[in-house]
Write an enzyme that holds these catalytic residues in place. Sequence first.
Site, mmCIF file in Angstrom:
data_model
loop_
_atom_site.group_PDB
_atom_site.id
_atom_site.type_symbol
_atom_site.label_atom_id
_atom_site.label_comp_id
_atom_site.label_asym_id
_atom_site.label_seq_id
_atom_site.Cartn_x
_atom_site.Cartn_y
_atom_site.Cartn_z
ATOM 1 N N LYS A 22 77.418 46.613 -46.524
ATOM 2 C CA LYS A 22 76.241 46.686 -45.640
ATOM 3 C C LYS A 22 76.513 47.608 -44.454
ATOM 4 C CE LYS A 22 75.411 43.414 -42.389
ATOM 5 N NZ LYS A 22 75.023 43.855 -41.042
ATOM 6 N N ASN A 23 77.633 47.376 -43.773
ATOM 7 C CA ASN A 23 77.884 48.116 -42.532
ATOM 8 C C ASN A 23 78.123 49.595 -42.765
ATOM 9 O OD1 ASN A 23 77.465 45.967 -40.887
ATOM 10 N ND2 ASN A 23 79.631 45.426 -40.671
ATOM 11 N N CYS A 123 72.540 40.584 -33.987
ATOM 12 C CA CYS A 123 73.101 39.246 -33.799
ATOM 13 C C CYS A 123 73.331 38.965 -32.314
ATOM 14 C CB CYS A 123 74.441 39.128 -34.525
ATOM 15 S SG CYS A 123 74.310 38.947 -36.285
ATOM 16 N N ARG A 128 76.572 43.478 -26.021
ATOM 17 C CA ARG A 128 76.533 44.633 -26.920
ATOM 18 C C ARG A 128 75.768 45.835 -26.372
ATOM 19 N NH1 ARG A 128 76.377 42.354 -33.031
ATOM 20 N NH2 ARG A 128 77.639 44.183 -33.335
ATOM 21 N N ASP A 311 84.361 40.504 -37.703
ATOM 22 C CA ASP A 311 83.391 40.015 -38.684
ATOM 23 C C ASP A 311 83.979 38.982 -39.649
ATOM 24 O OD1 ASP A 311 81.241 41.363 -37.710
ATOM 25 O OD2 ASP A 311 81.247 42.952 -39.213
ATOM 26 N N ARG A 403 70.627 38.612 -44.409
ATOM 27 C CA ARG A 403 70.838 39.941 -43.814
ATOM 28 C C ARG A 403 72.108 40.578 -44.346
ATOM 29 N NH1 ARG A 403 71.723 39.673 -37.997
ATOM 30 N NH2 ARG A 403 72.244 41.809 -38.492
HETATM 31 C C1 UD1 Z 1 81.320 45.874 -34.174
HETATM 32 C C2 UD1 Z 1 82.703 45.826 -34.783
HETATM 33 C C3 UD1 Z 1 82.561 46.159 -36.237
HETATM 34 C C4 UD1 Z 1 81.570 45.169 -36.865
HETATM 35 C C5 UD1 Z 1 80.230 45.175 -36.130
HETATM 36 C C6 UD1 Z 1 79.272 44.110 -36.624
HETATM 37 C C7 UD1 Z 1 84.856 46.453 -33.786
HETATM 38 C C8 UD1 Z 1 85.599 47.454 -32.975
HETATM 39 N N1 UD1 Z 1 83.566 46.748 -34.076
HETATM 40 O O1 UD1 Z 1 80.811 47.194 -34.359
HETATM 41 O O2 UD1 Z 1 83.812 46.101 -36.879
HETATM 42 O O3 UD1 Z 1 81.354 45.478 -38.193
HETATM 43 O O4 UD1 Z 1 80.476 44.927 -34.765
HETATM 44 O O5 UD1 Z 1 79.609 42.840 -36.170
HETATM 45 O O6 UD1 Z 1 85.399 45.444 -34.169
HETATM 46 N N2 UD1 Z 1 80.561 48.471 -26.511
HETATM 47 C C9 UD1 Z 1 80.191 48.883 -25.246
HETATM 48 N N3 UD1 Z 1 79.409 49.985 -25.124
HETATM 49 C C10 UD1 Z 1 78.961 50.687 -26.202
HETATM 50 C C11 UD1 Z 1 79.342 50.278 -27.479
HETATM 51 C C12 UD1 Z 1 80.145 49.166 -27.607
HETATM 52 O O7 UD1 Z 1 80.546 48.266 -24.255
HETATM 53 O O8 UD1 Z 1 78.255 51.674 -26.034
HETATM 54 C C13 UD1 Z 1 81.436 47.297 -26.681
HETATM 55 C C14 UD1 Z 1 80.779 46.191 -27.458
HETATM 56 O O9 UD1 Z 1 80.008 45.342 -26.662
HETATM 57 C C15 UD1 Z 1 81.989 45.505 -28.052
HETATM 58 C C16 UD1 Z 1 82.960 46.659 -28.324
HETATM 59 O O10 UD1 Z 1 82.532 47.691 -27.456
HETATM 60 O O11 UD1 Z 1 82.568 44.615 -27.117
HETATM 61 C C17 UD1 Z 1 82.988 47.158 -29.763
HETATM 62 O O12 UD1 Z 1 81.670 47.516 -30.112
HETATM 63 P P1 UD1 Z 1 81.265 48.428 -31.347
HETATM 64 O O13 UD1 Z 1 82.444 48.701 -32.187
HETATM 65 O O14 UD1 Z 1 80.456 49.557 -30.884
HETATM 66 O O15 UD1 Z 1 80.287 47.461 -32.039
HETATM 67 P P2 UD1 Z 1 79.650 47.707 -33.396
HETATM 68 O O16 UD1 Z 1 79.494 49.139 -33.741
HETATM 69 O O17 UD1 Z 1 78.468 46.820 -33.395
#
Ligand code: UD1
Length: 424
Positions: A22-23, A123, A128, A311, A403
């Site tokens: 999915k991701n 979620c 985030r 995850d 989802r």
């Molecule tokens: C994250 C997970 C990913 C998982 C997905 C769904 C990590 C590093 N990433 O990806 O493996 O598949 O969730 O659950 O484990 N952040 C900021 N500012 C930004 C972007 C991110 O502060 O612009 C912070 C987020 O709040 C979080 C961290 O950085 O604490 C990692 O976020 P990110 O990897 O971007 O999240 P996803 O891409 O959603």
Amino acid sequence: MDKIRIIGGTPLKGNIRIGGAKNSALKLMCASILTDGVLTLTNVPRLADIRTTAQLLESLGIEVAFETPDGDGAPQRLVMNGGTLNNTVAEYDIVRKMRAGVLVLGPLLAKHGKARVSLPGGCAIGTRPVDLHLKGLQLLGAEIELDGGYIVAVAPNGLTGAEVTFPFVSVGATENLMMAATLAKGTTRLINAAREPEIVDLAECLKAMGARIQGAGSDTIEIQGVESLNGAEHAVMPDRIETGTYAMAVAATRGDATLIGARPDTLGAAIASMEAAGVIVDRVPDGMRIRCGALVGTDVMTEPYPGFPTDLQAQMMALLSTAQGASMVTETIFENRFMHVPELSRMGASINLHGRSAMVRGVHRLTGAQVMATDLRASVALVIAGLAAQGETIVNRIYHLDRGYERLDVKLAACGAQIERIAG
Ligand code: UD1
């Protein structure tokens, strides 16, 4: 609202086929914006988030066709024509359902010079933010402001390559920037980039479309911008989180099953952590065989890849709830990702929360209960606990599961689980 009813205690035995990730698929779909050609994805899982992303692309004018073969659960092909795009606004109603929606921002800016994208939902596992996405795109020359819950971005003269150093690892920001940079003028270097296998999958697809990318999978990615990208066909990688989830389900029931199509090389520290807990993981020609005898407590800390994935944290906690001894589970990626703890406690688990860590003391047996799913991975952790527990478990609000898990009840039932979906 549908529910899942489980009578626990049966060891899972047999084969489980792992679907496309999915991701990965969600980000690959956004790459269709970058071309005037046709991007075809194969091994696409049948999931609610995939349909939502298809709606998002359709709302931009992209023609999207699912080619779904007959036969239960056969993976589908997805054909997307980027050449029909005629709108650069991604509306709140769609993006709020799914955080990956913000991944249209980089491609829209790079290809069409402007975008208006709702701030994302997804979620409820923390705040985030998307500041890293926005700062990175600004370094590539985009002008960005926030207006009424929308990100409004323009790049009247196109994007220009730049050096972008992320202060910490973000999967989404790395993907957004990598896609945007494919059509920027000159060279972009992403430093402290995420190394997740899904980033490699996306880079492979972009390269098939004509992009010039080096270093995906390492912490420095270099992208040389090109004039345009062409269409391509790409197979979505197998889902490493689905793989880990079923591995933990098999172990929690002390079963013996083979995960067909799984790619153990993409699981990072998850395999070592399961092995430390006593799970036997064998690499077999068509995937991974999971067995389990006695389970022992082990400490786990979530980290960016190749560390233990956030995850899989909830599922691992469900597994460790039944291990002998204590385990410390620490979540470093998201600040609010322990919503499964009170529900697991209702099933007899012994878990104490201290800030970002949970102390799990293994119990001999969990007991079935009525529980409430709160997010995608927390929901499936409750299913794992239910499969291991004595008696009946009802998991309410399972729309989260749809989802991210395709035919979960069917796949588990085929391995002997007593599980049924109750329409409500
Ligand atoms: C994250 C997970 C990913 C998982 C997905 C769904 C990590 C590093 N990433 O990806 O493996 O598949 O969730 O659950 O484990 N952040 C900021 N500012 C930004 C972007 C991110 O502060 O612009 C912070 C987020 O709040 C979080 C961290 O950085 O604490 C990692 O976020 P990110 O990897 O971007 O999240 P996803 O891409 O959603």
